[in-house]
Write an enzyme that holds these catalytic residues in place. Structure first.
Site, PDB file in Angstrom:
ATOM      1  N   PHE A  33       0.730  -1.202   0.018  1.00 54.77           N
ATOM      2  CA  PHE A  33      -0.098   0.144   0.108  1.00 54.77           C
ATOM      3  C   PHE A  33       0.982   1.347  -0.080  1.00 54.77           C
ATOM      4  O   PHE A  33       0.209   2.351  -0.103  1.00 54.77           O
ATOM      5  CB  PHE A  33      -1.025  -0.006   1.312  1.00 54.77           C
ATOM      6  CG  PHE A  33      -1.748  -1.173   1.511  1.00 54.77           C
ATOM      7  CD1 PHE A  33      -2.934  -1.400   0.503  1.00 54.77           C
ATOM      8  CD2 PHE A  33      -1.755  -2.084   2.232  1.00 54.77           C
ATOM      9  CE1 PHE A  33      -3.714  -2.487   0.511  1.00 54.77           C
ATOM     10  CE2 PHE A  33      -2.452  -3.182   2.436  1.00 54.77           C
ATOM     11  CZ  PHE A  33      -3.364  -3.354   1.566  1.00 54.77           C
ATOM     12  N   VAL A  36       8.369   2.980   1.536  1.00 51.74           N
ATOM     13  CA  VAL A  36       9.048   3.220   2.883  1.00 51.74           C
ATOM     14  C   VAL A  36      10.188   4.007   2.628  1.00 51.74           C
ATOM     15  O   VAL A  36      11.174   3.288   1.862  1.00 51.74           O
ATOM     16  CB  VAL A  36       9.177   1.984   3.679  1.00 51.74           C
ATOM     17  CG1 VAL A  36       9.854   2.317   5.162  1.00 51.74           C
ATOM     18  CG2 VAL A  36       7.705   1.297   4.013  1.00 51.74           C
ATOM     19  N   LYS A  51       6.445   5.726   6.195  1.00 58.54           N
ATOM     20  CA  LYS A  51       5.614   5.170   5.212  1.00 58.54           C
ATOM     21  C   LYS A  51       4.707   6.159   4.558  1.00 58.54           C
ATOM     22  O   LYS A  51       3.970   7.100   5.073  1.00 58.54           O
ATOM     23  CB  LYS A  51       4.866   4.244   5.981  1.00 58.54           C
ATOM     24  CG  LYS A  51       4.219   3.021   5.250  1.00 58.54           C
ATOM     25  CD  LYS A  51       3.486   2.119   6.223  1.00 58.54           C
ATOM     26  CE  LYS A  51       2.809   0.995   5.347  1.00 58.54           C
ATOM     27  NZ  LYS A  51       2.145   0.035   6.331  1.00 58.54           N
ATOM     28  N   ASP A 143      -0.910  -9.988   9.079  1.00 61.34           N
ATOM     29  CA  ASP A 143       0.201  -9.909   7.967  1.00 61.34           C
ATOM     30  C   ASP A 143       1.436 -10.460   8.271  1.00 61.34           C
ATOM     31  O   ASP A 143       2.268  -9.791   8.039  1.00 61.34           O
ATOM     32  CB  ASP A 143       0.125  -8.516   7.325  1.00 61.34           C
ATOM     33  CG  ASP A 143       0.770  -8.620   5.868  1.00 61.34           C
ATOM     34  OD1 ASP A 143       0.786  -9.531   5.203  1.00 61.34           O
ATOM     35  OD2 ASP A 143       1.005  -7.598   5.481  1.00 61.34           O
TER      36      ASP A 143
END
Length: 301
Positions: A33, A36, A51, A143
Site C-alpha cells: 500500500f 517506505v 511510510k 500480515d
C-alpha cells in the site's frame, strides 16, 4: 465518539507539509500500500522511517490508513516498530516510524542465509512475544510474514521488530472474531481466512508457524505456483515433513510447528501457550552467536 475524537485529533495535529519537518534520505522498501523511506528530522537530526501513501497510487484508502494509524500509535513493545507521528497533506499521508537498522527476515533468506535451530528459536520467540502483546489487546496483525519481521543485530545479539499494521484489526469488545476480506500474502494465509470465515488471533499463529517451518528447513510448508492449488493445500492442512529435511530438527521444534499449523483455529496453540512450549522455554545459552550461516543457494519464498 472515541474513534471520531481520535481522527479529529490526528487531522488537526500535523497539517503542515511533511518535508518542512523531515528530509527523505533514501528508499527502503516497496509495500503493498505504500513506499517506505529513511528520513531525518530537520530539528533534531534523528533518523526515522516514513511510510508514504499517495493519492495517485492504486491502493490509496484514507479510511484504511487511519485504521492503521489508530492501531499502531497505541502500541509500545520492544519487538514492535514504534509509531512516531502522522502527517496529512492534501493528496498524501506520511506515517513516521522508528527506524530499525537491519534487514527483513525475507531479505536475509533470499540473500542466502540459513538459520540454525537455535537462531530460529530466538526469532520465533520474539515474534510470538510481540503477538502475545497484540492478542492480549484484542489486535490481530493479519500480515505476519518474513517480509514484516526485521532483524536488528546489536553486540552480536539479534533483536526482532514486527512491522506493518496495514491489515491489522481490533476485535470487537464482545467477540473473539471479526469478518474480514481475503487479504495478505497467499503463502501465509490461514485456512479460515481462505474460507472467508470470521477470523481471530489464531491467524497470526498460523502465519508464524509458516515462518517457523521455513526457518527450520529452508522451504515453506505449502508451495504451489498456482494460487488455487496453494489455497487448497492450506485449507486441507496438506504439508509434509520429509525425513531428509527434518531428521536434524529436534522433537520439540517439530511439535511446536504441528501445534501452530492446526487447521481448526480453536485447536491451534495460542501465543501465550507457545511461549510456554518446551522448545521456547528450554533456551540454550549464547544462542545469539549461532543464529545463521551462509547458504550456497537461495531459497524461494
Amino acid at each position: 465518539m472515541y474513534d471520531k475524537k481520535i481522527k479529529s485529533t490526528m487531522h488537526s495535529t500535523h497539517q503542515e507539509p511533511f518535508d518542512q519537518d523531515f528530509e527523505i534520505q533514501e528508499f527502503l522498501a516497496q509495500g503493498t500500500f505504500a513506499k517506505v523511506f529513511k528520513c531525518v528530522e530537520r530539528k533534531t537530526g534523528c533518523t526515522f522511517a516514513v511510510k508514504a501513501f499517495h493519492a495517485e497510487d492504486n491502493h490509496f484508502d484514507k479510511e484504511q490508513i487511519n485504521s492503521e494509524i489508530d492501531v499502531w500509535r497505541a502500541l509500545q513493545h520492544r519487538n514492535i516498530v514504534s509509531f512516531h507521528k502522522p502527517f496529512y497533506e492534501r493528496n498524501s499521508v506520511w506515517v513516521v516510524l522508528e527506524f530499525v537498522k537491519g534487514k527483513t527476515l525475507f531479505d536475509e533468506i533470499v540473500n542466502g542465509k540459513e538459520f540454525t535451530e537455535e537462531g530460529s528459536r530466538i526469532i520465533i520467540q520474539q515474534t510470538i512475544e510481540a503477538l502475545d502483546y497484540l492478542h492480549r489487546r484484542k489486535i490481530v496483525h493479519r500480515d505476519v510474514k518474513a517480509d514484516n519481521i526485521i532483524l536488528q543485530t546489536t553486540e552480536g545479539k539479534t533483536h526482532v521488530k514486527l512491522t506493518d499494521f496495514g491489515l491489522a484489526r481490533r476485535l470487537p469488545c464482545d467477540s473473539e472474531v471479526i469478518k474480514c476480506d481475503l487479504e495478505g500474502a497467499p503463502l501465509y494465509l490461514a485456512p479460515e481466512t481462505i474460507l472467508a470465515d470470521p477470523i481471530g488471533t489464531a491467524v497470526d499463529i498460523w502465519a508464524c508457524g509458516v515462518v517457523l517451518f521455513l526457518l527450520l528447513v529452508g522451504h515453506p510448508p505449502f508451495w504451489q505456483s498456482d494460487d488455487k492449488k496453494l489455497m487448497s493445500m492450506i485449507v486441507g492442512g496438506s504439508y509434509h515433513m520429509v525425513a531428509r529435511y527434518w531428521d536434524q530438527v529436534s522433537d520439540d521444534a517439530i511439535d511446536l510447528v504441528k501445534r501452530m499449523l492446526v487447521v481448526h483455529p480453536h485447536k491451534r496453540v495460542t501465543a501465550f501457550k507457545a511461549l510456554n512450549h518446551p522448545w521456547i522455554t528450554d533456551v540454550l545459552e549464547n544462542g545469539e552467536d549461532n543464529i545463521s550461516h551462509k547458504k550456497e543457494t537461495k531459497l524461494r519464498v
